[in-house]
Design an enzyme around this catalytic site. Structure first.
Site, mmCIF file in Angstrom:
data_model
loop_
_atom_site.group_PDB
_atom_site.id
_atom_site.type_symbol
_atom_site.label_atom_id
_atom_site.label_comp_id
_atom_site.label_asym_id
_atom_site.label_seq_id
_atom_site.Cartn_x
_atom_site.Cartn_y
_atom_site.Cartn_z
ATOM 1 N N ARG A 86 0.849 -1.185 0.000
ATOM 2 C CA ARG A 86 0.000 0.000 0.000
ATOM 3 C C ARG A 86 0.894 1.248 0.000
ATOM 4 N NH1 ARG A 86 -5.188 1.799 -0.615
ATOM 5 N NH2 ARG A 86 -6.090 2.858 1.169
ATOM 6 N N ASN A 121 -6.383 4.528 -6.588
ATOM 7 C CA ASN A 121 -7.518 5.108 -5.876
ATOM 8 C C ASN A 121 -8.590 5.540 -6.867
ATOM 9 O OD1 ASN A 121 -9.032 5.617 -3.647
ATOM 10 N ND2 ASN A 121 -8.248 7.662 -3.302
ATOM 11 N N THR A 140 -9.227 1.125 -9.000
ATOM 12 C CA THR A 140 -8.809 -0.143 -8.391
ATOM 13 C C THR A 140 -9.090 -1.316 -9.345
ATOM 14 O OG1 THR A 140 -9.424 0.796 -6.238
ATOM 15 C CG2 THR A 140 -8.940 -1.545 -6.261
ATOM 16 N N GLY A 153 -13.962 0.765 -4.339
ATOM 17 C CA GLY A 153 -13.928 1.703 -3.225
ATOM 18 C C GLY A 153 -14.483 1.075 -1.959
ATOM 19 N N THR A 169 -4.236 -0.477 -6.870
ATOM 20 C CA THR A 169 -5.056 0.679 -7.205
ATOM 21 C C THR A 169 -4.261 1.963 -7.337
ATOM 22 O OG1 THR A 169 -7.018 1.906 -6.445
ATOM 23 C CG2 THR A 169 -5.489 1.219 -4.748
HETATM 24 N N1 GLY Z 1 -8.426 3.162 -2.671
HETATM 25 C C1 GLY Z 1 -9.489 2.315 -2.349
HETATM 26 C C2 GLY Z 1 -9.189 1.438 -1.190
HETATM 27 O O1 GLY Z 1 -8.033 1.144 -0.942
HETATM 28 O O2 GLY Z 1 -10.088 1.049 -0.501
#
Ligand code: GLY
Length: 564
Positions: A95, A397, A377, A470, A395
């Site tokens: 991440r 985002n 994503t 999301g 992702t």
């Molecule tokens: N960016 C979406 C998530 O990580 O939930």
């Protein structure tokens, strides 16, 4: 054995055409399910040439960065869940993290309210993790040479590929952030002439970046020419990411979250994913009810699932964040006694108003929440001949991230900083509320809904699943898993069934287009405010049935199940 649910066996409320039993794609040796066909095929080629599921997952990830730039990336981050054929598991957290210069209030304007800088412009990016994650995966679990896994993506970027209908439509999207950035406008929109379906898109700058990564590994991205150029562009444009941020970025290998549900064992994503906790909480609340007695999408099933969702999202807003920065009470949240008590607050016949489940709705909530599910994503699953399984969700985002292409480097940047709680009580782009647990701190990873998940039965691989979408990832993936585990649907029917979503605030039950009309009315009578929605995540699944792999990718979309 997976049964195809026959409409005539179902309760009267069921919407027959939604269950028009489709046969999933089946294969014996190996399978890739991805949201873009060329990338799925790149993974299949790796499997057929003797690569394992981890090798194939890396090749798919690189290929998606070229052919599916709306979400596939090297400028973003994500999670990879691995279950090896011998039962060992691993969770790679790659991440994005907040840059060193990030501050808690960096997105609060002079009026005290959140600005749009967490989604627009150079300051919205977290430090990318994808390349570090893929390199860790290959070094620890892969078998092929790194350069071989990057090669298909280089070819697609250098020689180009045919733009599909949906990619062309997405490039023309009215809220497409690509138009705000000169480099993105030049590459993807040809300065006002976006690619039509059937035209060839070549990405020479991206090909060169990938060639350097193929030759020098992740060091190129984090300490090499790519790092220098990216940091210089950040500095020139007011962004926060520096060479030191890139140099210090690390993949974190975490213990996957484990839980049992009926005869199944669930291996899923730990914080900073909220999704795995959500899945296990919802399963814990549903187990012990007969919520599944009236069939999938029946008012009874939707009611119990929605009430479990409501209670999870209330907890999410308060307790979940990056465990390296905040003491996330995972054990307490999954405690059986706690979940029994939570279940006990569900009225069997009426919706519980969200205001009596958690803190009151902040007045500002509705202002930023106008949900139209974008394509942000992406998720893919891989299973190889030996039974190794990999689920990856990664992702930028937003769709196309913040829309900014790093000049000369050819890749898009994320706007992942929006997944932090910019201000406690103020919703982010997905309407998610947050607290101190998810406040911005340098080096911290924002809370995510992404939740690659693997399920076993009697110690054997049974299901691999995940989704983009999301904040709706958690509800969408949970529903599809329950559709397979409890309603015995096959992988294709399960991903195609219209879904629903409840996230505590706002107190609305969203029903996906195609949801049975008569069931909507029944839910309204139970006290739900129902609203239509175009999507609730886009789930992809592989189910293993008697040694045969069966893959599902949503018929509404353009993904591919590639198997052999
Ligand atoms: N960016 C979406 C998530 O990580 O939930």
């Amino acid at each position: 054995m997976i049964r195809i649910v026959s409409p005539c066996l179902l309760a009267p409320y069921l919407f027959i055409s939604a269950l028009s039993a489709k046969t999933p794609v089946q294969a014996k040796h190996g399978m890739v399910v991805a949201q873009e066909p060329l990338a799925a095929d790149a993974g299949l080629t790796v499997l057929k040439s003797g690569g394992n599921a981890i090798d194939a997952a890396i090749a798919v990830g690189f290929a998606l960065a070229v052919t599916h730039p709306v979400a596939g990336n090297i400028g973003g981050g994500g999670f990879m869940l691995i279950r090896l054929a011998d039962g060992r598991t691993a969770f790679l957290d790659f991440r994005e993290c907040a840059p060193k210069k990030a501050t808690r209030d960096m997105y609060i304007g002079s009026d005290g309210n959140p600005t749009r800088e967490s989604i627009v412009g150079w300051r919205s990016s977290g430090v990318p993790g994808t390349i570090a994650g893929f390199e860790t995966a290959r070094q620890k679990y892969g078998s092929k040479r790194w350069a071989n896994l990057v090669a298909p993506a280089i070819k697609l970027a250098r020689e180009g590929f045919l733009v599909s209908d949906d990619f062309a439509a997405s490039l023309r999207g009215p809220s497409n952030p690509l138009q705000l950035d000169p480099e993105s406008r030049r590459i993807f929109l040809r300065n006002g002439r976006p690619y039509d379906a059937g035209e060839t898109l070549k990405q020479p700058e991206l090909a060169s970046t990938l060639e350097r990564i193929a030759a020098n590994g992740a060091k190129e991205f984090y300490q090499g020419e790519t790092a220098r150029q990216l940091a210089a562009a950040m500095q020139a444009n007011g962004g926060l990411i520096t060479e030191a941020d890139l140099r210090d970025y690390k993949t974190i290998e975490r213990n996957p979250l484990n839980g049992d549900y009926k005869e199944f064992h669930v291996i899923t994503s730990p914080p900073p994913s909220a999704g795995g906790v959500g899945l296990l909480q919802m399963m814990g609340m549903l187990e012990g009810t007969d919520y599944d007695s009236a069939g999938p999408d029946s008012p009874k099933a939707v009611h119990y699932e929605a009430e479990a969702m409501r209670r999870f999202y209330a907890d999410r807003s308060e307790y979940l964040g990056d465990p390296d920065f905040y003491n996330v009470p995972v054990r307490q949240l999954l405690d059986k006694k706690y979940l029994n008590w939570r279940r006990g607050t569900i009225d069997a016949t009426r919706a519980t108003p969200s205001d009596i489940i958690g803190p009151g709705l902040p007045k500002s909530l509705d202002a930023r929440v106008s949900w139209k599910e974008s394509e942000e994503t992406t998720h893919y699953n891989v299973v190889d001949e030996k039974g190794n399984a990999v689920a990856v969700t990664y992702t930028l985002n937003n769709s196309y991230g913040n829309g900014i292409t790093a000049p000369g480097l050819g890749f898009l940047l994320n706007d992942e900083m929006d997944d932090f709680a910019a201000k406690p009580g103020a919703p982010n782009m997905f309407g998610m509320l947050g607290s101190d647990a998810n406040a911005i701190e340098p080096g911290k990873r924002p809370l995510s809904s992404m939740m690659p998940t693997i399920i076993t039965k009697n110690g054997r691989l049974f299901m691999v699943a995940g989704a983009p979408g999301g904040a709706r990832i958690t509800t969408g993936v949970t529903e599809v898993i329950l559709d397979v585990l409890d309603f015995h649907m096959n992988a294709q029917d399960a991903v195609d069934l219209p879904r629903f979503h409840e996230q505590w605030k706002p107190d609305v039950l969203y029903l996906q287009d195609g949801f049975p009309k008569e069931n909507q009315e029944a839910l309204r009578k139970m006290g739900y405010e129902v609203k239509p929605t175009n999507a609730v995540a886009r789930v992809e699944a592989i189910v293993v049935d008697n040694g045969i792999l069966a893959g599902g990718t949503e018929s509404r979309l353009h993904g591919k199940v590639s198997g052999y």
